[in-house]
Design a protein around this motif. Structure first.
Motif, PDB file in Angstrom:
ATOM      1  N   UNK A 136      90.125 -36.453 111.471  1.00 42.00           N
ATOM      2  CA  UNK A 136      88.665 -36.431 111.580  1.00 42.00           C
ATOM      3  C   UNK A 136      88.111 -35.112 111.022  1.00 42.00           C
ATOM      4  N   UNK A 137      88.771 -34.001 111.374  1.00 41.65           N
ATOM      5  CA  UNK A 137      88.334 -32.698 110.892  1.00 41.65           C
ATOM      6  C   UNK A 137      88.521 -32.576 109.372  1.00 41.65           C
ATOM      7  N   UNK A 138      89.633 -33.087 108.888  1.00 42.39           N
ATOM      8  CA  UNK A 138      89.892 -33.055 107.447  1.00 42.39           C
ATOM      9  C   UNK A 138      88.838 -33.859 106.695  1.00 42.39           C
ATOM     10  N   UNK A 139      88.525 -35.051 107.194  1.00 36.87           N
ATOM     11  CA  UNK A 139      87.512 -35.897 106.562  1.00 36.87           C
ATOM     12  C   UNK A 139      86.140 -35.222 106.616  1.00 36.87           C
ATOM     13  N   UNK A 140      85.836 -34.565 107.731  1.00 39.55           N
ATOM     14  CA  UNK A 140      84.543 -33.882 107.859  1.00 39.55           C
ATOM     15  C   UNK A 140      84.406 -32.803 106.788  1.00 39.55           C
ATOM     16  N   UNK A 141      85.477 -32.024 106.586  1.00 39.59           N
ATOM     17  CA  UNK A 141      85.435 -30.973 105.559  1.00 39.59           C
ATOM     18  C   UNK A 141      85.269 -31.573 104.166  1.00 39.59           C
ATOM     19  N   UNK A 142      85.936 -32.712 103.927  1.00 32.47           N
ATOM     20  CA  UNK A 142      85.813 -33.378 102.626  1.00 32.47           C
ATOM     21  C   UNK A 142      84.381 -33.853 102.393  1.00 32.47           C
ATOM     22  N   UNK A 143      83.760 -34.425 103.435  1.00 30.56           N
ATOM     23  CA  UNK A 143      82.392 -34.921 103.322  1.00 30.56           C
ATOM     24  C   UNK A 143      81.434 -33.773 103.011  1.00 30.56           C
ATOM     25  N   UNK A 144      81.561 -32.677 103.747  1.00 31.08           N
ATOM     26  CA  UNK A 144      80.700 -31.508 103.516  1.00 31.08           C
ATOM     27  C   UNK A 144      80.887 -30.986 102.093  1.00 31.08           C
ATOM     28  N   UNK A 145      82.136 -30.887 101.652  1.00 35.23           N
ATOM     29  CA  UNK A 145      82.444 -30.367 100.327  1.00 35.23           C
ATOM     30  C   UNK A 145      81.849 -31.247  99.222  1.00 35.23           C
ATOM     31  N   UNK A 146      81.974 -32.559  99.368  1.00 40.10           N
ATOM     32  CA  UNK A 146      81.471 -33.474  98.348  1.00 40.10           C
ATOM     33  C   UNK A 146      79.944 -33.460  98.272  1.00 40.10           C
ATOM     34  N   UNK A 147      79.289 -33.403  99.428  1.00 39.63           N
ATOM     35  CA  UNK A 147      77.825 -33.353  99.426  1.00 39.63           C
ATOM     36  C   UNK A 147      77.344 -32.037  98.816  1.00 39.63           C
ATOM     37  N   UNK A 148      77.994 -30.934  99.199  1.00 37.79           N
ATOM     38  CA  UNK A 148      77.617 -29.624  98.657  1.00 37.79           C
ATOM     39  C   UNK A 148      77.839 -29.560  97.157  1.00 37.79           C
ATOM     40  N   UNK A 149      78.854 -30.248  96.675  1.00 40.42           N
ATOM     41  CA  UNK A 149      79.171 -30.228  95.250  1.00 40.42           C
ATOM     42  C   UNK A 149      78.183 -31.043  94.429  1.00 40.42           C
ATOM     43  N   UNK A 150      77.733 -32.181  94.979  1.00 38.89           N
ATOM     44  CA  UNK A 150      76.976 -33.140  94.170  1.00 38.89           C
ATOM     45  C   UNK A 150      75.485 -33.214  94.478  1.00 38.89           C
TER      46      UNK A 150
END
Length: 247
Positions: free
Chosen positions: A108-122
Protein backbone atom coordinates in the motif's frame (compact mmCIF):
# COMPACT_ATOMS: atom_id res chain seq x y z
CA UNK A 1 8.97 -29.37 -1.77
CA UNK A 2 12.17 -27.80 -3.07
CA UNK A 3 12.78 -24.09 -3.14
CA UNK A 4 15.16 -23.03 -5.86
CA UNK A 5 18.58 -21.97 -4.69
CA UNK A 6 18.82 -18.23 -4.88
CA UNK A 7 21.16 -17.37 -7.75
CA UNK A 8 20.63 -13.61 -7.53
CA UNK A 9 18.55 -11.01 -5.73
CA UNK A 10 16.10 -11.12 -8.64
CA UNK A 11 14.63 -14.42 -7.47
CA UNK A 12 11.73 -14.65 -5.04
CA UNK A 13 12.20 -16.83 -1.95
CA UNK A 14 9.60 -18.70 0.08
CA UNK A 15 9.93 -16.13 2.85
CA UNK A 16 8.92 -13.34 0.47
CA UNK A 17 6.34 -15.27 -1.54
CA UNK A 18 2.58 -15.48 -1.02
CA UNK A 19 0.16 -18.26 -1.86
CA UNK A 20 -2.02 -17.54 -4.88
CA UNK A 21 -5.09 -19.79 -4.89
CA UNK A 22 -7.52 -20.68 -7.68
CA UNK A 23 -10.51 -23.06 -7.56
CA UNK A 24 -12.05 -24.70 -10.63
CA UNK A 25 -14.03 -27.87 -11.37
CA UNK A 26 -14.11 -28.68 -7.65
CA UNK A 27 -10.31 -28.65 -7.43
CA UNK A 28 -7.85 -26.27 -5.80
CA UNK A 29 -4.65 -24.99 -7.40
CA UNK A 30 -1.99 -23.04 -5.48
CA UNK A 31 1.39 -21.50 -6.21
CA UNK A 32 4.08 -19.66 -4.23
CA UNK A 33 4.59 -16.38 -6.07
CA UNK A 34 6.12 -12.93 -5.70
CA UNK A 35 3.30 -10.63 -4.47
CA UNK A 36 4.41 -7.48 -6.34
CA UNK A 37 4.94 -9.25 -9.65
CA UNK A 38 1.71 -11.24 -9.27
CA UNK A 39 -0.33 -8.06 -8.91
CA UNK A 40 1.56 -6.34 -11.75
CA UNK A 41 0.82 -9.33 -13.99
CA UNK A 42 -2.80 -9.48 -12.85
CA UNK A 43 -3.34 -5.76 -13.46
CA UNK A 44 -1.77 -5.84 -16.90
CA UNK A 45 1.20 -3.67 -15.90
CA UNK A 46 3.56 -6.35 -17.26
CA UNK A 47 2.91 -9.04 -19.85
CA UNK A 48 5.67 -11.60 -19.49
CA UNK A 49 8.00 -12.45 -16.64
CA UNK A 50 10.91 -14.78 -16.04
CA UNK A 51 9.63 -17.84 -14.18
CA UNK A 52 12.53 -17.49 -11.73
CA UNK A 53 11.33 -14.02 -10.74
CA UNK A 54 7.66 -14.98 -10.45
CA UNK A 55 7.66 -18.31 -8.60
CA UNK A 56 9.53 -19.38 -5.46
CA UNK A 57 8.80 -23.03 -6.29
CA UNK A 58 8.26 -24.25 -9.83
CA UNK A 59 5.30 -26.46 -8.94
CA UNK A 60 1.51 -26.27 -8.93
CA UNK A 61 0.02 -27.54 -5.64
CA UNK A 62 -3.27 -28.83 -4.37
CA UNK A 63 -2.13 -27.67 -0.94
CA UNK A 64 0.97 -25.46 -0.97
CA UNK A 65 1.48 -25.58 2.80
CA UNK A 66 1.70 -29.39 2.88
CA UNK A 67 3.51 -29.60 -0.45
CA UNK A 68 0.89 -31.80 -2.10
CA UNK A 69 1.28 -31.35 -5.85
CA UNK A 70 -1.37 -31.37 -8.56
CA UNK A 71 -1.09 -34.23 -11.02
CA UNK A 72 -0.11 -33.52 -14.60
CA UNK A 73 -3.37 -35.09 -15.75
CA UNK A 74 -5.35 -32.56 -13.68
CA UNK A 75 -3.35 -29.67 -15.13
CA UNK A 76 -3.98 -30.94 -18.65
CA UNK A 77 -7.67 -31.45 -17.95
CA UNK A 78 -8.34 -28.02 -16.38
CA UNK A 79 -5.78 -25.74 -18.05
CA UNK A 80 -5.11 -27.60 -21.28
CA UNK A 81 -1.37 -27.63 -20.62
CA UNK A 82 1.24 -28.98 -18.23
CA UNK A 83 3.45 -25.91 -18.61
CA UNK A 84 4.00 -24.51 -15.11
CA UNK A 85 4.40 -20.90 -16.22
CA UNK A 86 1.27 -20.91 -18.38
CA UNK A 87 -0.75 -22.44 -15.55
CA UNK A 88 0.74 -20.05 -12.97
CA UNK A 89 -0.24 -17.02 -15.07
CA UNK A 90 -3.82 -18.26 -15.33
CA UNK A 91 -3.95 -18.89 -11.57
CA UNK A 92 -2.73 -15.34 -10.95
CA UNK A 93 -5.23 -13.79 -13.38
CA UNK A 94 -8.22 -15.75 -12.10
CA UNK A 95 -7.31 -16.58 -8.51
CA UNK A 96 -6.88 -14.87 -5.16
CA UNK A 97 -3.58 -13.33 -4.02
CA UNK A 98 -3.29 -13.91 -0.27
CA UNK A 99 -1.22 -11.04 1.14
CA UNK A 100 -0.10 -10.98 4.76
CA UNK A 101 -0.91 -7.88 6.83
CA UNK A 102 2.72 -6.78 6.60
CA UNK A 103 2.87 -7.32 2.84
CA UNK A 104 -0.39 -5.46 2.31
CA UNK A 105 0.90 -2.51 4.36
CA UNK A 106 4.22 -2.42 2.50
CA UNK A 107 2.55 -2.68 -0.90
CA UNK A 108 0.00 0.00 0.00
CA UNK A 109 2.83 2.38 0.90
CA UNK A 110 4.75 1.51 -2.26
CA UNK A 111 1.67 2.12 -4.42
CA UNK A 112 1.01 5.43 -2.62
CA UNK A 113 4.53 6.64 -3.44
CA UNK A 114 4.09 5.56 -7.07
CA UNK A 115 0.78 7.45 -7.33
CA UNK A 116 2.28 10.64 -5.86
CA UNK A 117 5.31 10.36 -8.15
CA UNK A 118 3.23 9.86 -11.31
CA UNK A 119 0.88 12.75 -10.55
CA UNK A 120 3.81 15.05 -9.72
CA UNK A 121 5.53 14.04 -12.94
CA UNK A 122 2.58 14.50 -15.29
CA UNK A 123 0.19 17.04 -13.73
CA UNK A 124 0.41 20.82 -13.58
CA UNK A 125 -1.32 23.66 -11.76
CA UNK A 126 -3.40 25.21 -14.59
CA UNK A 127 -3.25 28.59 -12.85
CA UNK A 128 0.55 28.80 -12.91
CA UNK A 129 1.35 26.23 -15.65
CA UNK A 130 3.91 24.70 -13.26
CA UNK A 131 4.09 21.22 -11.67
CA UNK A 132 2.73 20.52 -8.21
CA UNK A 133 5.43 19.53 -5.68
CA UNK A 134 5.01 15.93 -4.42
CA UNK A 135 4.48 17.24 -0.88
CA UNK A 136 1.43 19.25 -2.03
CA UNK A 137 -0.04 16.20 -3.73
CA UNK A 138 0.57 14.09 -0.61
CA UNK A 139 -1.20 16.64 1.59
CA UNK A 140 -4.14 16.78 -0.80
CA UNK A 141 -4.40 12.98 -0.83
CA UNK A 142 -4.34 12.91 2.97
CA UNK A 143 -7.03 15.60 3.12
CA UNK A 144 -9.15 13.65 0.64
CA UNK A 145 -8.67 10.53 2.81
CA UNK A 146 -7.72 8.43 -0.20
CA UNK A 147 -7.53 4.70 0.45
CA UNK A 148 -4.81 2.98 -1.57
CA UNK A 149 -5.87 -0.55 -2.52
CA UNK A 150 -2.71 -2.54 -3.33
CA UNK A 151 -4.75 -4.94 -5.45
CA UNK A 152 -5.61 -2.21 -7.98
CA UNK A 153 -3.42 -1.12 -10.90
CA UNK A 154 -1.34 2.03 -10.54
CA UNK A 155 -3.13 3.65 -13.50
CA UNK A 156 -6.52 3.15 -11.85
CA UNK A 157 -5.24 4.46 -8.51
CA UNK A 158 -3.88 7.60 -10.21
CA UNK A 159 -7.28 8.24 -11.83
CA UNK A 160 -9.06 7.77 -8.50
CA UNK A 161 -6.59 10.00 -6.66
CA UNK A 162 -6.81 12.81 -9.22
CA UNK A 163 -10.62 12.74 -9.08
CA UNK A 164 -10.50 12.96 -5.27
CA UNK A 165 -7.98 15.81 -5.01
CA UNK A 166 -9.39 18.02 -7.81
CA UNK A 167 -11.75 19.82 -5.36
CA UNK A 168 -8.73 20.50 -3.12
CA UNK A 169 -6.01 21.68 -5.53
CA UNK A 170 -6.22 22.93 -9.12
CA UNK A 171 -4.82 20.14 -11.27
CA UNK A 172 -4.64 19.44 -14.97
CA UNK A 173 -2.86 17.02 -17.29
CA UNK A 174 -1.30 18.57 -20.37
CA UNK A 175 1.22 17.55 -23.00
CA UNK A 176 3.33 19.94 -25.02
CA UNK A 177 4.68 19.66 -28.55
CA UNK A 178 8.05 21.25 -29.11
CA UNK A 179 10.01 21.71 -32.34
CA UNK A 180 13.75 21.31 -31.88
CA UNK A 181 16.82 21.63 -34.06
CA UNK A 182 20.05 20.01 -32.89
CA UNK A 183 23.29 21.02 -34.67
CA UNK A 184 25.15 18.26 -36.51
CA UNK A 185 27.97 17.86 -33.98
CA UNK A 186 25.49 17.03 -31.20
CA UNK A 187 22.69 15.33 -33.15
CA UNK A 188 23.89 11.75 -33.01
CA UNK A 189 24.39 11.57 -29.27
CA UNK A 190 21.22 13.58 -28.56
CA UNK A 191 18.76 11.39 -30.43
CA UNK A 192 18.63 8.50 -27.96
CA UNK A 193 18.18 10.61 -24.84
CA UNK A 194 15.49 12.80 -26.39
CA UNK A 195 13.66 9.74 -27.71
CA UNK A 196 13.68 8.28 -24.18
CA UNK A 197 12.40 11.54 -22.67
CA UNK A 198 9.43 12.12 -24.98
CA UNK A 199 7.64 10.86 -28.07
CA UNK A 200 9.15 11.86 -31.40
CA UNK A 201 6.26 12.69 -33.73
CA UNK A 202 8.25 13.94 -36.73
CA UNK A 203 11.94 14.04 -37.55
CA UNK A 204 14.27 14.93 -40.37
CA UNK A 205 18.01 14.81 -40.90
CA UNK A 206 19.10 17.90 -42.78
CA UNK A 207 21.82 18.08 -45.44
CA UNK A 208 24.09 19.92 -43.01
CA UNK A 209 23.86 16.97 -40.59
CA UNK A 210 21.55 18.72 -38.12
CA UNK A 211 18.49 16.94 -36.75
CA UNK A 212 15.06 18.56 -36.52
CA UNK A 213 12.11 16.98 -34.78
CA UNK A 214 8.74 17.55 -33.16
CA UNK A 215 8.66 16.00 -29.70
CA UNK A 216 5.67 15.50 -27.40
CA UNK A 217 6.13 15.23 -23.65
CA UNK A 218 4.36 16.11 -20.40
CA UNK A 219 3.88 19.83 -19.78
CA UNK A 220 5.03 19.24 -16.22
CA UNK A 221 8.42 18.23 -17.64
CA UNK A 222 8.79 21.27 -19.91
CA UNK A 223 11.66 22.83 -17.94
CA UNK A 224 13.41 19.48 -17.62
CA UNK A 225 13.07 18.90 -21.35
CA UNK A 226 14.55 22.27 -22.28
CA UNK A 227 17.33 21.66 -19.77
CA UNK A 228 18.12 18.30 -21.37
CA UNK A 229 18.19 19.75 -24.89
CA UNK A 230 20.49 22.59 -23.82
CA UNK A 231 22.79 20.21 -22.00
CA UNK A 232 23.03 17.82 -24.95
CA UNK A 233 23.72 20.63 -27.43
CA UNK A 234 25.91 22.82 -25.23
CA UNK A 235 23.21 25.48 -25.46
CA UNK A 236 23.29 25.61 -29.27
CA UNK A 237 19.94 23.91 -29.98
CA UNK A 238 16.87 25.79 -31.18
CA UNK A 239 13.47 25.09 -29.61
CA UNK A 240 9.95 26.35 -30.23
CA UNK A 241 6.79 25.52 -28.28
CA UNK A 242 4.16 24.55 -30.85
CA UNK A 243 1.10 23.45 -28.93
CA UNK A 244 -0.39 22.51 -25.55
CA UNK A 245 -2.75 19.54 -25.49
CA UNK A 246 -5.07 18.72 -22.61
CA UNK A 247 -5.44 15.05 -21.80
Amino acid sequence: MRERKKRSDLLVTLDDAVIVRYKSHGKKFEIYADPDLSLSLRNGEVEDLDLDKLLAVEEIFEDAQTGKKVSENSLKEIFGTEDVYAVAKEIIHKGEVNLTTKQRKEMREKKRRQVVSLIARDAINPQTKTPHPPSRIERAMEEAKINIDPMKSTDLLVKEAVKAIRPIIPIKFENIRVAIRIPAEYAGKSYGEINNFGKILKEEWRNDGSWVAVVETSAALQSDFYGLVNKLSNGEAETKLLKRLER
